[in-house]
Design a protein around this motif. Sequence first.
Motif, PDB file in Angstrom:
ATOM      1  N   LYS A 145      44.694  39.117  28.473  1.00 10.75           N
ATOM      2  CA  LYS A 145      45.314  38.797  29.752  1.00 10.75           C
ATOM      3  C   LYS A 145      44.454  37.825  30.569  1.00 10.75           C
ATOM      4  O   LYS A 145      43.227  37.901  30.533  1.00 10.75           O
ATOM      5  N   MET A 146      45.088  36.924  31.275  1.00 11.09           N
ATOM      6  CA  MET A 146      44.357  36.050  32.188  1.00 11.09           C
ATOM      7  C   MET A 146      43.794  36.951  33.301  1.00 11.09           C
ATOM      8  O   MET A 146      44.541  37.745  33.872  1.00 11.09           O
ATOM      9  N   GLY A 147      42.485  36.854  33.573  1.00 14.27           N
ATOM     10  CA  GLY A 147      41.885  37.760  34.553  1.00 14.27           C
ATOM     11  C   GLY A 147      40.953  37.012  35.483  1.00 14.27           C
ATOM     12  O   GLY A 147      40.372  35.990  35.111  1.00 14.27           O
ATOM     13  N   LYS A 148      40.819  37.535  36.720  1.00 12.14           N
ATOM     14  CA  LYS A 148      40.049  36.773  37.704  1.00 12.14           C
ATOM     15  C   LYS A 148      38.548  36.889  37.530  1.00 12.14           C
ATOM     16  O   LYS A 148      37.797  36.090  38.047  1.00 12.14           O
ATOM     17  N   SER A 149      38.085  37.912  36.810  1.00 13.26           N
ATOM     18  CA  SER A 149      36.630  38.048  36.713  1.00 13.26           C
ATOM     19  C   SER A 149      36.118  37.912  35.280  1.00 13.26           C
ATOM     20  O   SER A 149      35.060  38.411  34.940  1.00 13.26           O
TER      21      SER A 149
ATOM     22  N   GLY B 173      47.863  34.610  37.151  1.00 11.29           N
ATOM     23  CA  GLY B 173      48.425  35.908  36.744  1.00 11.29           C
ATOM     24  C   GLY B 173      48.622  36.822  37.942  1.00 11.29           C
ATOM     25  O   GLY B 173      49.643  37.512  38.046  1.00 11.29           O
ATOM     26  N   ASN B 174      47.657  36.824  38.873  1.00 11.90           N
ATOM     27  CA  ASN B 174      47.808  37.625  40.094  1.00 11.90           C
ATOM     28  C   ASN B 174      49.024  37.149  40.887  1.00 11.90           C
ATOM     29  O   ASN B 174      49.767  37.955  41.439  1.00 11.90           O
ATOM     30  N   TYR B 175      49.178  35.830  40.952  1.00 17.91           N
ATOM     31  CA  TYR B 175      50.290  35.292  41.735  1.00 17.91           C
ATOM     32  C   TYR B 175      51.627  35.699  41.117  1.00 17.91           C
ATOM     33  O   TYR B 175      52.498  36.252  41.786  1.00 17.91           O
TER      34      TYR B 175
ATOM     35  N   ALA C  20      57.402  41.764  34.877  1.00 11.48           N
ATOM     36  CA  ALA C  20      56.750  40.606  35.487  1.00 11.48           C
ATOM     37  C   ALA C  20      56.029  39.841  34.371  1.00 11.48           C
ATOM     38  O   ALA C  20      55.588  40.432  33.390  1.00 11.48           O
ATOM     39  N   ALA C  21      55.929  38.554  34.534  1.00 14.06           N
ATOM     40  CA  ALA C  21      55.279  37.744  33.505  1.00 14.06           C
ATOM     41  C   ALA C  21      53.852  38.234  33.268  1.00 14.06           C
ATOM     42  O   ALA C  21      53.113  38.453  34.220  1.00 14.06           O
ATOM     43  N   ARG C  22      53.535  38.444  32.041  1.00 10.37           N
ATOM     44  CA  ARG C  22      52.155  38.783  31.670  1.00 10.37           C
ATOM     45  C   ARG C  22      51.505  37.493  31.230  1.00 10.37           C
ATOM     46  O   ARG C  22      51.794  36.983  30.149  1.00 10.37           O
ATOM     47  N   VAL C  23      50.676  36.956  32.053  1.00 14.17           N
ATOM     48  CA  VAL C  23      50.070  35.669  31.745  1.00 14.17           C
ATOM     49  C   VAL C  23      48.791  35.891  30.952  1.00 14.17           C
ATOM     50  O   VAL C  23      47.957  36.717  31.321  1.00 14.17           O
ATOM     51  N   LYS C  24      48.657  35.149  29.861  1.00 15.61           N
ATOM     52  CA  LYS C  24      47.470  35.301  29.003  1.00 15.61           C
ATOM     53  C   LYS C  24      46.465  34.184  29.274  1.00 15.61           C
ATOM     54  O   LYS C  24      46.823  33.111  29.772  1.00 15.61           O
TER      55      LYS C  24
HETATM   56  P1  AMP Z   1      43.549  42.550  39.109  1.00 17.96           P
HETATM   57  O1  AMP Z   1      43.233  41.116  39.369  1.00 17.96           O
HETATM   58  O2  AMP Z   1      43.369  42.909  37.673  1.00 17.96           O
HETATM   59  O3  AMP Z   1      42.906  43.509  40.081  1.00 17.96           O
HETATM   60  O4  AMP Z   1      45.126  42.706  39.332  1.00 17.96           O
HETATM   61  C1  AMP Z   1      45.736  42.603  40.591  1.00 17.96           C
HETATM   62  C2  AMP Z   1      47.235  42.493  40.386  1.00 17.96           C
HETATM   63  O5  AMP Z   1      47.578  41.285  39.689  1.00 17.96           O
HETATM   64  C3  AMP Z   1      47.863  43.622  39.534  1.00 17.96           C
HETATM   65  O6  AMP Z   1      49.112  43.953  40.092  1.00 17.96           O
HETATM   66  C4  AMP Z   1      48.038  43.012  38.169  1.00 17.96           C
HETATM   67  O7  AMP Z   1      49.103  43.594  37.471  1.00 17.96           O
HETATM   68  C5  AMP Z   1      48.322  41.549  38.495  1.00 17.96           C
HETATM   69  N1  AMP Z   1      47.795  40.696  37.405  1.00 17.96           N
HETATM   70  C6  AMP Z   1      46.486  40.420  37.159  1.00 17.96           C
HETATM   71  N2  AMP Z   1      46.352  39.596  36.091  1.00 17.96           N
HETATM   72  C7  AMP Z   1      47.624  39.373  35.622  1.00 17.96           C
HETATM   73  C8  AMP Z   1      48.154  38.605  34.533  1.00 17.96           C
HETATM   74  N3  AMP Z   1      47.363  37.903  33.708  1.00 17.96           N
HETATM   75  N4  AMP Z   1      49.498  38.573  34.366  1.00 17.96           N
HETATM   76  C9  AMP Z   1      50.309  39.268  35.204  1.00 17.96           C
HETATM   77  N5  AMP Z   1      49.879  40.009  36.241  1.00 17.96           N
HETATM   78  C10 AMP Z   1      48.548  40.067  36.459  1.00 17.96           C
END
Ligand code: AMP
Length: 337
Positions: free
Chosen positions: A200-204, A24-26, A188-192
Amino acid sequence: MIDSPSLRQRVFTGLKPTGRLQLGNYLGAIRPVLDLAADAANDVLVCVVDLHALTVEHDPARLRADTREMATTLLACGLDASATLFVQSAVPAHTELSYLLECTATYGEMQRMVQFKEKGRGNPSTRLSLLTYPALMAADILLHRTDVVPVGDDQRQHLELAIALARRFNARYGEVFTVPRAAVQPAAARVKDLRDPTSKMGKSGADPSGVLFLMDAADTIAAKVRRAVPDDDPSLTADDPARPGVTNLAVVLGAVTGRSAEQAVAGLHGAAALKAAVTDAVVDLLEPLQRRHRELAADPDAVTALLAAGAGVVLDEASHTLDAARGAMGLLTRSDR
Ligand code: AMP
Ligand code: TRP
């Protein structure tokens, strides 16, 4: 107003080094910056904003490792070739300008920030820096005479504050800062999350089984995609809200292969085929990036040198901008000292 050294448009973005980068970040943040950087009309600065990571409880060793890791990954994505990458704390003018902007902003403004309200207001152990964080973010932007800041929705309010502070400073003390504008990314693609496709797909996140990390091995990616929320309906759709799992995979496939979700599923039959296509596309996308990451990780001195070079590119201009702000506010400048 200080003359711009070039006619190119200055683009600035900051990424906080917390956790491992995921797909998602990418797709949502890194690739849009790569696209901007590929356009010669843009002069793109990418900053690993380590100081912002100090606004909440943090572990020093972890922060150091995350900062290096994020920088290495961004380099592996190719940002060194087309943009200038540096670490925020390597350019001390960020913190000094932040103080000057704190003296331009008001307590009321800071308190109204939605992120502060959600993350810290009312809690006596909230770090003071979480309240003042938008001044540092404004400093990041204004220090580098930024024209454009690509932002996601969550950062819009902070950016609007940066714009307001630039205007206020210029009106009160003289035209020092370029007033930036937001470039809200075109959908931008919102990845789940693969296991929970409504969030939302999240890194933590607590459960990594639904998150595709950029450094995941090919078999890990295959296994995670295979276990993505099952859907027994053999037909595929790209936008059925009742089938968020399938829709998400279609969005991912489309985004990774540069097509719409509809185009991506056309010609595919059944969830298994879709999952196989997603796995192949993600592995193809990540393979070169991971190879470059391995090379860089094996040569930490090279990463250090690349980051030092990035900081070197911005240091001089940053200190001029800072000095102009200092002088405008009535502080002694380099020529007075
Ligand atoms: P974060 O990891 O939440 O600090 O987000 C850092 C950047 O990555 C931000 O610009 C977010 O919008 C983008 N981002 C994070 N997760 C997603 C996701 N699942 N889909 C799209 N963009 C994402
Ligand atoms: N606050 C941003 C975030 O949490 C990161 C950031 C810091 C930033 N400084 C910036 C983004 C300047 C754009 C411009 O994602």
